[in-house]
Design a protein around this motif. Structure first.
Motif, PDB file in Angstrom:
ATOM      1  N   GLN A 170      73.846  31.462  49.874  1.00 25.98           N
ATOM      2  CA  GLN A 170      73.517  32.356  48.768  1.00 25.98           C
ATOM      3  C   GLN A 170      73.921  31.737  47.446  1.00 25.98           C
ATOM      4  O   GLN A 170      74.931  31.040  47.357  1.00 25.98           O
ATOM      5  N   LYS A 171      73.109  32.005  46.420  1.00 27.97           N
ATOM      6  CA  LYS A 171      73.423  31.539  45.075  1.00 27.97           C
ATOM      7  C   LYS A 171      72.755  32.462  44.067  1.00 27.97           C
ATOM      8  O   LYS A 171      71.619  32.901  44.284  1.00 27.97           O
ATOM      9  N   TRP A 193      61.703  20.270  43.155  1.00 19.95           N
ATOM     10  CA  TRP A 193      63.140  20.541  43.242  1.00 19.95           C
ATOM     11  C   TRP A 193      63.653  20.682  44.667  1.00 19.95           C
ATOM     12  O   TRP A 193      64.875  20.671  44.895  1.00 19.95           O
ATOM     13  N   TRP A 194      62.776  20.801  45.639  1.00 23.72           N
ATOM     14  CA  TRP A 194      63.216  21.055  47.020  1.00 23.72           C
ATOM     15  C   TRP A 194      63.997  19.859  47.564  1.00 23.72           C
ATOM     16  O   TRP A 194      63.603  18.712  47.412  1.00 23.72           O
ATOM     17  N   GLY A 195      65.091  20.149  48.232  1.00 23.97           N
ATOM     18  CA  GLY A 195      65.889  19.119  48.879  1.00 23.97           C
ATOM     19  C   GLY A 195      67.204  18.868  48.172  1.00 23.97           C
ATOM     20  O   GLY A 195      67.384  19.225  47.007  1.00 23.97           O
ATOM     21  N   THR A 297      70.455  22.078  47.208  1.00 22.58           N
ATOM     22  CA  THR A 297      69.047  22.416  46.986  1.00 22.58           C
ATOM     23  C   THR A 297      68.925  23.633  46.073  1.00 22.58           C
ATOM     24  O   THR A 297      68.118  23.640  45.129  1.00 22.58           O
ATOM     25  N   LEU A 298      69.715  24.670  46.333  1.00 20.90           N
ATOM     26  CA  LEU A 298      69.674  25.857  45.475  1.00 20.90           C
ATOM     27  C   LEU A 298      70.179  25.530  44.072  1.00 20.90           C
ATOM     28  O   LEU A 298      69.719  26.116  43.084  1.00 20.90           O
ATOM     29  N   GLY A 299      71.114  24.607  43.974  1.00 19.08           N
ATOM     30  CA  GLY A 299      71.568  24.166  42.661  1.00 19.08           C
ATOM     31  C   GLY A 299      70.461  23.474  41.883  1.00 19.08           C
ATOM     32  O   GLY A 299      70.333  23.651  40.650  1.00 19.08           O
ATOM     33  N   LYS A 300      69.655  22.681  42.572  1.00 16.63           N
ATOM     34  CA  LYS A 300      68.521  22.030  41.907  1.00 16.63           C
ATOM     35  C   LYS A 300      67.498  23.062  41.440  1.00 16.63           C
ATOM     36  O   LYS A 300      66.904  22.930  40.368  1.00 16.63           O
ATOM     37  N   VAL A 305      64.807  25.876  37.041  1.00 13.25           N
ATOM     38  CA  VAL A 305      64.330  27.105  36.389  1.00 13.25           C
ATOM     39  C   VAL A 305      64.938  27.268  34.999  1.00 13.25           C
ATOM     40  O   VAL A 305      64.250  27.645  34.047  1.00 13.25           O
ATOM     41  N   THR A 306      66.221  27.003  34.875  1.00  6.97           N
ATOM     42  CA  THR A 306      66.884  27.229  33.590  1.00  6.97           C
ATOM     43  C   THR A 306      66.539  26.171  32.554  1.00  6.97           C
ATOM     44  O   THR A 306      66.744  26.390  31.353  1.00  6.97           O
TER      45      THR A 306
END
Length: 308
Positions: A170-171, A193-195, A297-300, A305-306
């Motif tokens: 979760q993020k 961005w995936w990976g 991956t979620l960090g990327k 997005v930001t």
């Protein structure tokens, strides 16, 4: 999908006389996972699809699945040579990692067999979690208490097995849900961005609609190629996707996965879950750092997005 384990085929056959029967049943399990993981295994449609059938002879087809307060789920239990059993559930209360309450109505050949109010209470026990399920049952086609005991017992055993090979990441992404969804479900942006850090994607074909697929290679920092194939079985815009992970194009199944998207004070809480096909695959994934790599991956995604 049913919120609870459906009775086996014998549970919906009339037992004894045809009068109404009432019973309160309690089921308890200790499960060797954090309570946050158990909650996802209990409530996420992709996870429940894995543990829903009480026996291999029963096939479960999910017609509708809306995991929200006021939402309902409809599934069909299919046993060869018998009429389908229809289960309709409705969510009445959802307190993440604490409690769920739902109604359940079982019918066959258009006739209602039973109705029940089902309460699930979860408790954090450190390295383990405790689940207590209370069923307030009204049998409309004879006494179905025995069938419910059998069905719920098998279902909770299945649930424990599934939870112990489930990985949940979760993020909170610092962007509105629409922006996060658009970055994830856009065939032009998803491969960007995936990976994990240092990995890139090489797409063979991509179709992110329900029933679609993404066939691609993930290429590691050292040039190692990891073939991937995602098949999308569920797409609920800005809410949830469900997909299957295969080892390469049309290869064996690696995991059943889902991603959910929730508003959180103007930002987006993303939950990425995976039920690995075997306990060995789950342990292997943990061993090579799947949790850390998934969070990368979620960090990327967050940075992608930001940065817009």
């Amino acid at each position: 999908m049913t919120l609870t384990q459906k009775p086996s085929s014998t549970a919906v056959a009339p037992i004894g006389d045809s009068g109404g029967r009432f019973a309160t049943l309690t089921f308890e399990r200790n499960v060797a996972v954090p309570v946050s993981v158990l909650w996802q295994a209990w409530t996420a449609p992709a996870a429940r699809a894995v543990w829903a059938a009480p026996t291999p002879a029963v096939k479960v087809e999910f017609v509708e699945a809306d995991t929200s307060i006021g939402g309902r789920e409809v599934s069909l239990c299919k046993v060869e040579g018998q009429s389908d059993i229809r289960c309709e559930c409705g969510w009445l209360e959802l307190q993440p990692a604490l409690r769920s309450v739902n109604y359940e109505v079982i019918s066959s050949d258009g006739a209602t067999q039973s109705a029940a109010l089902i309460t699930a209470d979860l408790a954090d026990m450190g390295e383990q979690s405790r689940l207590v399920v209370t069923v307030q049952l009204s049998s409309l086609a004879g006494d179905m208490e025995g069938g419910y005991r059998q069905g719920f017992g098998a279902g909770l055993d299945n649930l424990a097995n599934v939870a112990e090979r489930t990985m949940v990441l979760q993020k909170v992404i610092q962007a509105p849900r629409a922006a996060v969804w658009n970055a994830w479900m856009n065939p032009q942006t998803l491969p960007l961005w995936w990976g994990p850090e240092g990995f890139s994607c090489r797409t063979k074909r991509i179709d992110l609609r329900q029933g679609g697929e993404w066939v691609f290679d993930m290429i590691g920092p050292d040039g190692t190629v990891f073939p991937n194939h995602h098949r999308y079985g569920e797409v609920r815009p800005q809410e949830r996707i469900g997909y299957t992970l295969l080892w390469g194009e049309n290869g064996p199944k690696h995991a059943d996965a889902w991603a959910s998207f929730e508003d959180q004070d103007g930002f987006t809480k993303v939950t990425l879950g995976m039920v690995f096909s075997t306990a060995a695959e789950f342990q292997d994934a943990k061993g090579f750092g799947a949790v850390e790599l998934g969070l990368q991956t979620l960090g990327k995604l967050d940075r992608f997005v930001t940065a817009k």
